[in-house]
Design a protein around this motif. Structure first.
Motif, PDB file in Angstrom:
ATOM      1  N   HIS A 165       0.838  -1.194   0.000  1.00 10.53           N
ATOM      2  CA  HIS A 165       0.000   0.000   0.000  1.00 10.53           C
ATOM      3  C   HIS A 165       0.875   1.247   0.000  1.00 10.53           C
ATOM      4  O   HIS A 165       1.978   1.245   0.558  1.00 10.53           O
ATOM      5  CB  HIS A 165      -0.896   0.050   1.242  1.00 10.53           C
ATOM      6  N   GLU A 198      -4.080   4.655  -0.935  1.00  9.29           N
ATOM      7  CA  GLU A 198      -5.077   5.215  -0.030  1.00  9.29           C
ATOM      8  C   GLU A 198      -4.841   6.711   0.165  1.00  9.29           C
ATOM      9  O   GLU A 198      -3.689   7.161   0.293  1.00  9.29           O
ATOM     10  CB  GLU A 198      -5.019   4.529   1.345  1.00  9.29           C
ATOM     11  N   VAL A 218      -9.880   4.805  -1.535  1.00  7.82           N
ATOM     12  CA  VAL A 218      -8.828   3.897  -2.010  1.00  7.82           C
ATOM     13  C   VAL A 218      -8.994   3.590  -3.496  1.00  7.82           C
ATOM     14  O   VAL A 218     -10.105   3.471  -4.009  1.00  7.82           O
ATOM     15  CB  VAL A 218      -8.844   2.579  -1.192  1.00  7.82           C
ATOM     16  N   GLY A 232      -6.326  -1.841   3.182  1.00  9.97           N
ATOM     17  CA  GLY A 232      -6.075  -0.418   3.013  1.00  9.97           C
ATOM     18  C   GLY A 232      -6.483   0.387   4.236  1.00  9.97           C
ATOM     19  O   GLY A 232      -5.827   1.377   4.593  1.00  9.97           O
ATOM     20  N   SER A 236      -3.869   2.546   6.295  1.00  6.06           N
ATOM     21  CA  SER A 236      -4.111   3.974   6.524  1.00  6.06           C
ATOM     22  C   SER A 236      -3.975   4.325   8.009  1.00  6.06           C
ATOM     23  O   SER A 236      -3.359   5.343   8.369  1.00  6.06           O
ATOM     24  CB  SER A 236      -5.503   4.354   6.018  1.00  6.06           C
TER      25      SER A 236
END
Length: 291
Positions: A165, A198, A218, A232, A236
């Motif tokens: 991510h 994200e 996202v 995600g 985050s």
């Protein structure tokens, strides 16, 4: 004649999946078949496919089978590509196992599920299912992110929770709402495996009664914008916790377009783990002919 298979549609905070039971590993879906099933106009429509297969019946499940995890989550993105992990998907997967009697989850226990990111225990501490995503990694080297609707490129931090991510902080909800995620953001440098991207806005105040709060959208690798992304959400929360420093809390509430999910960071013998909790819903079942 086309092969007809049974399916169930499920979702976790709007992140939706076509679930196909294939305990013996007899169904071999091509990328094109996965994409056709996930097509929202000409197929069932979903962000991905969850194939319910015994770990011993799939090549990637050998390690999971050896560790005692009976079931393997064979997750495919909407474009047919295989993914390492799906935080919403694994809760929906376990919900399906429990509802169909394929597995049991005793009070206070955990159900081990094999994934391409390793074996993940899923428990039910309250009314919702919680998955221990395991040890996470933070890459502090900035990646520049360009997105339609952002006036300038923004730096993002890399977070790995079993899948990759890039998390970008935005200063205001107006910027978050103004993003056009029908267009894939550009990463510089581009990660070799790609990444989910994200965009987050911290709440004001950030912490309330010991729980951090953020809002997130996202763009999922191999899918596009989704209403929710479980890993995600975890990434985050970890990114904002990292930016906030040592005084940041270990519990987070994350609002996504499809609802709200919980994140918990806790210590384990092999290091700090991150867990994700939230709803999982089975919507309907039917049969479909494979193209």
């Amino acid at each position: 004649m086309p092969q007809t298979i049974a399916f169930t549609k499920g979702h976790g905070t709007g992140n939706d999946f076509v679930i196909i039971a294939d305990p013996a590993g007899d169904i071999d879906l091509s990328d094109a078949q996965v994409a056709a099933l996930c097509d929202r106009r000409f197929g069932i429509g979903a962000d991905g496919i969850l194939r319910v297969v015994r770990s011993a019946a799939i090549r990637e499940g050998a390690g999971a089978a050896a560790s005692g995890a009976e079931w393997f989550m064979d997750y495919r993105n909407a474009d047919g590509s295989a993914a390492e992990m799906c935080g919403n998907g694994i809760r929906v997967y376990v919900k399906y196992l429990l509802e169909t009697g394929l597995a049991e989850l005793p009070d206070g226990g955990a159900l081990a599920i094999g994934t391409r990111a390793g074996v993940k225990p899923v428990s039910r501490p309250d009314d919702e299912l919680e998955v221990d995503l395991g040890v996470f990694a933070i890459d502090a080297d900035d990646v520049l992110v360009r997105a339609k609707g952002l006036p300038v490129a923004r730096p993002g931090v890399g977070i790995d929770v079993g899948n990759p991510h890039i998390v970008v902080a935005l200063p205001a909800e107006s910027e978050l709402d103004g993003l056009d995620l029908t267009v894939q953001p550009i990463l510089d440098p581009a990660p070799p495996r790609g990444a989910n991207i994200e965009f987050v806005v911290p709440s004001d105040p950030l912490v309330h009664h010991g729980v951090g709060s953020i809002r997130m959208r996202v763009f999922e690798r191999g899918v596009g914008e989704t209403l929710s992304c479980g890993t995600g959400v975890a990434a985050s929360a970890l990114a904002v916790r990292y930016w906030a420093g040592a005084a940041a809390p270990d519990r987070w509430s994350v609002d996504v377009p499809g609802g709200t999910l919980g994140v918990r960071i806790f210590s384990a013998p092999d290091g700090d783990h991150v867990a994700l909790s939230g709803p999982a819903t089975l919507v309907y079942s039917g049969e479909v002919a494979l193209a």
